[in-house]
Write an enzyme that holds these catalytic residues in place. Structure first.
Site, PDB file in Angstrom:
ATOM      1  N   ASN A  46       2.735 -15.083  16.530  1.00 47.01           N
ATOM      2  CA  ASN A  46       2.046 -13.813  16.655  1.00 47.01           C
ATOM      3  C   ASN A  46       1.979 -13.134  15.292  1.00 47.01           C
ATOM      4  O   ASN A  46       3.016 -12.878  14.683  1.00 47.01           O
ATOM      5  CB  ASN A  46       2.813 -12.932  17.648  1.00 47.01           C
ATOM      6  CG  ASN A  46       2.533 -11.453  17.458  1.00 47.01           C
ATOM      7  OD1 ASN A  46       1.443 -10.990  17.698  1.00 47.01           O
ATOM      8  ND2 ASN A  46       3.536 -10.720  16.997  1.00 47.01           N
ATOM      9  N   GLU A  47       0.794 -12.877  14.816  1.00 43.61           N
ATOM     10  CA  GLU A  47       0.573 -12.123  13.580  1.00 43.61           C
ATOM     11  C   GLU A  47       1.173 -12.799  12.356  1.00 43.61           C
ATOM     12  O   GLU A  47       1.321 -12.169  11.310  1.00 43.61           O
ATOM     13  CB  GLU A  47       1.144 -10.699  13.691  1.00 43.61           C
ATOM     14  CG  GLU A  47       0.523  -9.883  14.820  1.00 43.61           C
ATOM     15  CD  GLU A  47       1.199  -8.539  15.005  1.00 43.61           C
ATOM     16  OE1 GLU A  47       2.149  -8.248  14.269  1.00 43.61           O
ATOM     17  OE2 GLU A  47       0.769  -7.810  15.904  1.00 43.61           O
ATOM     18  N   GLN A  48       1.554 -14.026  12.481  1.00 44.21           N
ATOM     19  CA  GLN A  48       2.217 -14.692  11.355  1.00 44.21           C
ATOM     20  C   GLN A  48       2.214 -16.196  11.585  1.00 44.21           C
ATOM     21  O   GLN A  48       2.386 -16.655  12.712  1.00 44.21           O
ATOM     22  CB  GLN A  48       3.674 -14.199  11.248  1.00 44.21           C
ATOM     23  CG  GLN A  48       4.495 -14.830  10.161  1.00 44.21           C
ATOM     24  CD  GLN A  48       4.093 -14.304   8.773  1.00 44.21           C
ATOM     25  OE1 GLN A  48       2.930 -14.226   8.428  1.00 44.21           O
ATOM     26  NE2 GLN A  48       5.083 -13.945   7.988  1.00 44.21           N
TER      27      GLN A  48
END
Lengths: 264, 221
Positions: free
Chosen positions: B202-204
């Site tokens: 998530n997001e990375q």
């Protein structure tokens, strides 16, 4: 499909105790008297579930999802990993004595690491919250008697600490482990005191013959349109006995609606 | 009047063999569709093993949906387009953290919660990387109601490189353990019709070596 093979789901009859309160070793717990609920140490346990689920069942913590109750649940950062290191014990009898067959103890997930004892035998399982474990217990079984199982469950290695201001994933330390990160708190989610430590998914005893199916894989591929397809099945076949065997692999496919069948 | 095939295999003692049955051709299979675009017919697949001079040795059963899912980044929108059985799908999705912070997960609860999503006319659920690899019972509920599942591995922006104070993008400490867990999770869930996409986090991105291994191995799978 009718089968003679037995499988037992171990989701009842579990008892638990904080490990630091128990003087017995795993060998002792699985070779002497089964822990008594009449003592102050042992309590009914929820498996699958977390340590906190078991504590809640026994009214030893308030329900953390009501009001500000979660603030009264001891956080592992304050009380230490030992506080949430727990023994879980159970016992079972096999419904049928295996003949030349195998019996497997399956854990579909444990958080974070466990030592498993059965009738005095033991194995240390790998760390990791998202890992299945399959143990060949055939030679460990008391075939005609009760079998005693004890599982010592350790919390994540890096449970972390929640800063006073909260924050996404607390101090982030939980990310050093292969585990759920929300347990240090996130957005609207309060931190989880035990970091979800426990035997959190299904435990089963599975009986097979000498050959076991391991992780069958089904894939459909399509031709030029979607009116023709091939179904591919690949699986590992594990022969757990020492002699060469011939095994017949049979595949049946039918629409789940029993009135309809598909023709090859 | 139903699909049935069998084959004899010889296995040496104390050995493991990777075995593939010859592909089974299907004429006009009933296709599995996302919620709102069609039905979700599921075929019952039963595998049994019979060992000569022993008898039944093991069996396995699974509900399988015939569908083909593809996805790609559309350069005109920079968004991911999902295509199911050749049809582009307008995704209406909901995010999923976890059913219960005490992990009181059950088939009934999963069915109820997935049914809520389906009844809201959603057709995708995204499983956030900061929580779980959801359980097979969750996926079975999604198979039955046509919810596509976007499953993330256990990486987040805040805990894996960003955050306040900044976290370490190289976490978790044991990369081999992460990959072992990822491989096992893929094997646990890969047969579900609803499983649409594996996502590294998530997001990375995961650490470079983990990301590379996931990409490479998931393609092999």
């Amino acid at each position: 499909m009718a089968t003679n093979l037995q499988s037992i789901i171990l989701n009842e009859g579990w008892v638990a105790a904080r490990a630091s309160d128990v003087q017995l070793r795993g060998q002792d717990l699985t070779t002497s008297q089964f822990p008594s609920l009449n003592s102050d140490l042992w309590m009914e346990a929820v498996v699958p579930g977390t340590v906190l689920t078991t504590l809640l069942k026994n009214d030893l913590v308030p329900d953390p999802f009501y009001g500000l109750n979660n603030l009264e649940v001891p956080d592992i950062a304050d009380v230490g990993r030992e506080y949430y290191t727990f023994w879980f014990c159970n016992r079972f009898k096999l419904p049928r004595v295996p003949q030349d067959g195998k019996v497997w103890l399956n854990f579909r997930a444990i958080n974070y690491q466990a030592e498993v004892f059965l009738n005095g035998f033991s194995v240390l399982l790998s760390k990791g919250m998202f890992l299945r474990h399959t143990i060949d217990i055939t030679d460990w079984l008391n075939v005609y008697e009760e079998n005693r199982l004890a599982v010592l469950v350790h919390p994540p290695d890096h449970p972390g600490r929640i800063p006073p201001e909260g924050g996404q994933g607390g101090d982030h330390d939980i990310a050093k482990d292969v585990a759920a990160q929300y347990v240090e708190g996130w957005d609207w989610i309060c931190s989880i005191g035990d970091r979800n430590t426990g035997i959190w998914d299904v435990v089963s005893i599975q009986q097979t013959g000498p050959v076991r199916l391991v992780d069958p894989h089904l894939v459909a591929t399509f031709h030029n349109s979607y009116t023709q397809a091939d179904l591919w099945m690949t699986t590992e076949l594990f022969n757990a006995c020492s002699t060469r065997v011939t095994v017949t692999v049979t595949l049946n496919v039918s629409l789940d609606d029993a009135s309809e069948f598909c023709i090859v | 009047d139903h699909v049935h095939t069998s084959e004899d295999i010889v296995l040496e003692g104390n050995s493991t063999k990777l075995y593939s049955i010859p592909p089974l051709p299907f004429q006009s299979p009933a296709l599995w569709w996302p919620n709102g675009l069609g039905d979700q017919p599921l075929y019952k697949v039963d595998i049994t093993l019979d060992v000569r001079e022993y008898g039944e040795s093991d069996s396995w059963s699974h509900l399988f949906g015939f569908r083909h899912i593809d996805s790609y980044i559309d350069p005109s929108t920079n968004g991911r387009t999902f295509v199911v059985n050749g049809e582009p799908i307008f995704i209406r999705g909901g995010n999923w953290i976890v059913s219960d912070g005490l992990l009181r997960l059950s088939k009934d609860r999963y069915e109820t919660e997935v049914n809520f999503h389906a009844d809201m006319n959603l057709n995708m659920i995204r499983i956030w990387g900061g929580a779980l690899a959801e359980r097979p019972e969750f996926y079975t509920a999604c198979d039955k109601r046509g919810l596509l599942v976007w499953q993330e591995f256990w990486i987040t922006g805040d805990c894996n490189g960003r955050g306040i104070e900044p976290s370490d993008p190289n976490w978790p400490l044991d990369h081999d353990l992460f990959l072992t867990c990822a491989h096992d999770t893929v094997k646990l869930l890969r047969n579900h019709a609803s499983l649409a996409l594996w996502c590294g986090g998530n997001e990375q991105h995961p650490a470079a070596d983990i990301n590379e291994a996931l990409e490479k191995n998931l393609k092999i799978v």
